[in-house]
Scaffold this active site. Structure first.
Site, PDB file in Angstrom:
ATOM      1  N   TYR A   1       1.248  -1.043  -0.019  1.00 12.05           N
ATOM      2  CA  TYR A   1       0.204  -0.183  -0.009  1.00 12.05           C
ATOM      3  C   TYR A   1       1.188   1.254   0.497  1.00 12.05           C
ATOM      4  O   TYR A   1       1.449   1.455   1.155  1.00 12.05           O
ATOM      5  CB  TYR A   1      -0.781  -0.347   1.269  1.00 12.05           C
ATOM      6  CG  TYR A   1      -1.676   1.630   0.723  1.00 12.05           C
ATOM      7  CD1 TYR A   1      -2.630   1.903   0.613  1.00 12.05           C
ATOM      8  CD2 TYR A   1      -1.690   2.631   2.586  1.00 12.05           C
ATOM      9  CE1 TYR A   1      -3.518   3.048   0.228  1.00 12.05           C
ATOM     10  CE2 TYR A   1      -1.646   3.340   2.710  1.00 12.05           C
ATOM     11  CZ  TYR A   1      -3.155   3.715   0.641  1.00 12.05           C
ATOM     12  OH  TYR A   1      -3.838   4.635   1.654  1.00 12.05           O
TER      13      TYR A   1
ATOM     14  N   HIS B   1      -4.150  16.666  -3.067  1.00 16.81           N
ATOM     15  CA  HIS B   1      -4.149  16.321  -1.756  1.00 16.81           C
ATOM     16  C   HIS B   1      -4.029  17.564  -1.311  1.00 16.81           C
ATOM     17  O   HIS B   1      -4.749  18.214  -0.339  1.00 16.81           O
ATOM     18  CB  HIS B   1      -3.922  15.490  -0.910  1.00 16.81           C
ATOM     19  CG  HIS B   1      -4.082  14.044  -0.848  1.00 16.81           C
ATOM     20  ND1 HIS B   1      -4.049  13.921  -2.259  1.00 16.81           N
ATOM     21  CD2 HIS B   1      -3.926  13.478   0.045  1.00 16.81           C
ATOM     22  CE1 HIS B   1      -4.947  11.962  -1.635  1.00 16.81           C
ATOM     23  NE2 HIS B   1      -4.567  12.018  -0.185  1.00 16.81           N
TER      24      HIS B   1
ATOM     25  N   ASN C   1       1.419  11.519   5.544  1.00 16.83           N
ATOM     26  CA  ASN C   1       1.323  10.983   6.626  1.00 16.83           C
ATOM     27  C   ASN C   1       1.538  11.326   7.686  1.00 16.83           C
ATOM     28  O   ASN C   1       1.984  10.613   8.161  1.00 16.83           O
ATOM     29  CB  ASN C   1       0.026   9.562   6.277  1.00 16.83           C
ATOM     30  CG  ASN C   1      -0.529   8.840   5.703  1.00 16.83           C
ATOM     31  OD1 ASN C   1      -0.156   8.224   5.610  1.00 16.83           O
ATOM     32  ND2 ASN C   1      -1.877   9.609   5.634  1.00 16.83           N
TER      33      ASN C   1
ATOM     34  N   TYR D   1     -16.662  32.655  45.463  1.00 18.42           N
ATOM     35  CA  TYR D   1     -16.133  31.307  44.762  1.00 18.42           C
ATOM     36  C   TYR D   1     -15.239  31.441  43.828  1.00 18.42           C
ATOM     37  O   TYR D   1     -14.033  30.915  43.609  1.00 18.42           O
ATOM     38  CB  TYR D   1     -17.597  30.449  43.997  1.00 18.42           C
ATOM     39  CG  TYR D   1     -17.852  29.585  44.853  1.00 18.42           C
ATOM     40  CD1 TYR D   1     -17.790  29.876  46.494  1.00 18.42           C
ATOM     41  CD2 TYR D   1     -18.440  28.310  44.474  1.00 18.42           C
ATOM     42  CE1 TYR D   1     -18.405  29.012  47.214  1.00 18.42           C
ATOM     43  CE2 TYR D   1     -19.531  28.320  45.447  1.00 18.42           C
ATOM     44  CZ  TYR D   1     -19.697  28.140  46.361  1.00 18.42           C
ATOM     45  OH  TYR D   1     -19.634  27.364  47.940  1.00 18.42           O
TER      46      TYR D   1
ATOM     47  N   ARG E   1     -12.237  32.509  46.230  1.00 23.66           N
ATOM     48  CA  ARG E   1     -11.928  31.690  47.106  1.00 23.66           C
ATOM     49  C   ARG E   1     -11.291  30.718  46.663  1.00 23.66           C
ATOM     50  O   ARG E   1     -10.527  29.902  46.999  1.00 23.66           O
ATOM     51  CB  ARG E   1     -12.965  31.686  47.885  1.00 23.66           C
ATOM     52  CG  ARG E   1     -12.575  30.357  49.167  1.00 23.66           C
ATOM     53  CD  ARG E   1     -14.026  30.527  50.609  1.00 23.66           C
ATOM     54  NE  ARG E   1     -15.427  30.876  49.937  1.00 23.66           N
ATOM     55  CZ  ARG E   1     -16.762  29.918  50.152  1.00 23.66           C
ATOM     56  NH1 ARG E   1     -16.278  28.734  50.480  1.00 23.66           N
ATOM     57  NH2 ARG E   1     -17.029  30.665  49.782  1.00 23.66           N
TER      58      ARG E   1
ATOM     59  N   PHE F   1      -1.542   7.130  12.128  1.00 18.93           N
ATOM     60  CA  PHE F   1      -1.927   8.439  11.320  1.00 18.93           C
ATOM     61  C   PHE F   1      -3.335   9.129  12.523  1.00 18.93           C
ATOM     62  O   PHE F   1      -3.238  10.813  11.828  1.00 18.93           O
ATOM     63  CB  PHE F   1      -2.544   8.748   9.878  1.00 18.93           C
ATOM     64  CG  PHE F   1      -2.838   7.678   9.097  1.00 18.93           C
ATOM     65  CD1 PHE F   1      -4.420   7.804   9.775  1.00 18.93           C
ATOM     66  CD2 PHE F   1      -2.425   6.809   8.858  1.00 18.93           C
ATOM     67  CE1 PHE F   1      -5.444   6.662   9.695  1.00 18.93           C
ATOM     68  CE2 PHE F   1      -4.189   5.547   8.933  1.00 18.93           C
ATOM     69  CZ  PHE F   1      -4.949   5.789   8.882  1.00 18.93           C
TER      70      PHE F   1
ATOM     71  N   GLU G   1     -12.618   5.852   5.016  1.00 11.43           N
ATOM     72  CA  GLU G   1     -12.281   6.348   5.794  1.00 11.43           C
ATOM     73  C   GLU G   1     -13.385   6.947   7.348  1.00 11.43           C
ATOM     74  O   GLU G   1     -13.471   8.459   7.264  1.00 11.43           O
ATOM     75  CB  GLU G   1     -11.092   7.351   5.737  1.00 11.43           C
ATOM     76  CG  GLU G   1     -10.082   6.799   4.709  1.00 11.43           C
ATOM     77  CD  GLU G   1      -8.981   8.244   4.462  1.00 11.43           C
ATOM     78  OE1 GLU G   1      -9.879   9.159   4.917  1.00 11.43           O
ATOM     79  OE2 GLU G   1      -7.955   7.629   3.839  1.00 11.43           O
TER      80      GLU G   1
END
Length: 499
Positions: free
Chosen positions: A51, A81, A193, A278, A281, A327, A413
């Site tokens: 791959y 990409h 990646n 608060y 404190r 990844f 994915e």
């Protein structure tokens, strides 16, 4: 700084991203890098199916790519990409991204040639950085779009910044004395990646967020003095009875800021109040919890800085190339969302303290809205409104990005981290927080003006002086936008860090 895959702290990242420290690949990393690349070269020579080496990507992983098209495959991956959207990341964020990617590639699990990593180092050293749009990553398979824009500049395409100018990457490389690289098998995938975009943006934001935890103590202590409240709740015995590390650190810091206070001594006796609100404190408990959340996030980022996050990974000793999911940005996305929630809570407490300083029903005898002539003047009425606006925006941004999921790549994915969104949200929240704490510091300093001639604690007085170097007392109404911006910038520079 020599890169060998060791962990990089936020301080290490800042040294390169902010201070311009030069980098190089450590000699001891070269053997690992070469051995890893040899495995890929042998796979290509045998024509084994692996791959990302000789297949398509994502849903197209079953498509076999002929030997003669392997280099084109990697270049096509980078080009396809590189579809980021929006304004570019800042120079320091891109520098951090390059540093982090180069460092993990030296681990020797990526099958990339040493000259590609050295090119990344040279881009840093010559202050050439790609134009990387900040949006478009879902954080699995890593930060694909941002890292593709980084890789695009390596091959001389896309755009880059050099010597303060935005230009074509090929021109930037020539002007910097560098030549574009030619990607070989798996190298495009090895560059794309990874989680380094969310790590860079989130890590630099976390560095600023950590600064805010100490700053919150300074602002809170100044407010306490202005309200003539008591530090009794910071007693170390109370903290030892619930010994969270952050709580103890916050209480100790608050006590050191308040040491030597004349204001405290002025109402030690005959004060009818038993307990403070608060928001004053409980500062050790809340400020301390925020410290703990940020420490967890920092630990996650430290591990990630020395982690192989691409796919598949190459194990040179056995010759195995294994596909996995390193990844996936879930560790970072969840941690960065946690940090964002913590900072929003810190802001929420600060806004409540601002209200107590200006509200005549709560501010222990201070003039309404800290104005010298209430009614004729509005004083800090609208700065509090601005603080409320900042807090509202931060609360909306505080919703975790990591709870969302959108399946991508044709269902292959089908679970993603949204970690880059988490990082960008954290950056925005920190921006808002720096301005909100600037408002509390300005209001707290104004409250101290009304307690004179009594002096606050030594640390508080040093903080007061820093504020006054930027913003004079509010004798009469004036626009305060510039004052707020000036103090926020001082916070960002770390001017209040050593108090």
């Amino acid at each position: 700084m020599q890169l060998n895959g060791a962990q990089l702290s936020l301080t290490n990242i800042a040294a390169v991203a902010l201070d311009g420290t030069s980098v190089r690949v450590a000699d001891e990393a070269q053997k690992r890098i070469t051995a890893s690349r040899k495995v890929i070269d042998e796979i290509v020579a045998r024509d084994d199916v692996v791959y990302g080496v000789n297949t398509g990507f994502g849903k197209l992983a079953e498509v076999r790519i002929p030997h003669g098209e392997l280099r084109e495959l990697q270049l096509n991956l980078v080009r396809s990409h590189a579809c980021g959207i929006g304004p570019p990341l800042s120079e320091v964020e891109v520098r951090a991204m390059i540093l982090l990617r180069a460092n993990v590639l030296t681990l020797g699990f990526s099958g990339i040639r040493s000259e590609i990593i050295e090119m990344l180092c040279e881009m840093l050293n010559r202050r050439l950085y790609p134009v990387v749009p900040e949006k478009g990553s879902v954080g699995a398979s890593g930060d694909l779009a941002p890292l593709a824009h980084l890789a695009l500049s390596l091959v001389g395409e896309g755009e880059a910044f050099f010597e303060g100018q935005r230009m074509q990457s090929g021109d930037a490389l020539r002007r910097a004395g560098l030549k574009p690289v030619e990607l070989q098998a798996k190298e495009g995938l090895a560059l794309l990646n990874g989680t380094q975009a969310m790590h860079a943006v989130g890590g630099l934001s976390l560095l600023r967020a950590k600064r805010l935890t100490s700053l919150a103590d300074v602002a809170g202590a100044m407010t306490l003095e202005g309200l003539r409240d008591t530090p009794a709740a910071f007693d170390s015995r109370l903290q030892d009875a619930r010994p969270h590390r952050g709580q103890k650190a916050a209480a100790a810091h608050l006590l050191s800021l308040l040491e030597g206070s004349e204001i405290r001594e002025s109402h030690r006796g005959n004060d009818p109040r038993v307990q403070d609100a608060y928001s004053v404190r409980c500062m050790p408990q809340v400020h301390g919890a925020v410290r703990g959340a940020l420490a967890h996030c920092e630990e996650v980022l430290l591990v990630e800085s020395a982690s192989a996050t691409d796919n598949p990974l190459v194990f040179a000793e056995s010759g195995d190339v294994i596909s996995g999911g390193n990844f996936h940005g879930a560790p970072l996305g969840l941690a960065l969302d946690y940090a964002a929630i913590a900072i929003v809570d810190l802001m929420s407490m600060s806004e409540r303290r601002i209200d107590r300083l200006i509200n005549p029903d709560k501010n222990e005898g201070l003039p309404a809205f800290l104005a010298r002539h209430p009614g004729l003047q509005s004083g800090f009425m609208i700065p509090h409104v601005a603080a409320a606006s900042l807090l509202n925006e931060a609360r909306i941004l505080g919703h975790p990005a990591s709870v969302d999921n959108v399946s991508t790549s044709g269902g292959k994915e089908d679970h993603v981290s949204m970690g880059m969104t988490s990082a960008l949200k954290l950056r925005s929240i920190v921006d808002l927080a720096e301005s909100l704490f600037a408002i509390e510091l300005l209001a707290g300093a104004e409250a101290l003006e009304h307690r004179r001639p009594l002096r606050a604690g030594k640390g508080v007085e040093r903080g007061f002086e820093l504020v006054r170097q930027i913003s004079p007392a509010l004798i009469k109404d004036r626009p305060l936008s510039g004052d707020i911006a000036g103090v926020a910038e001082a916070i960002r520079r770390g001017d209040f860090e050593d108090l």
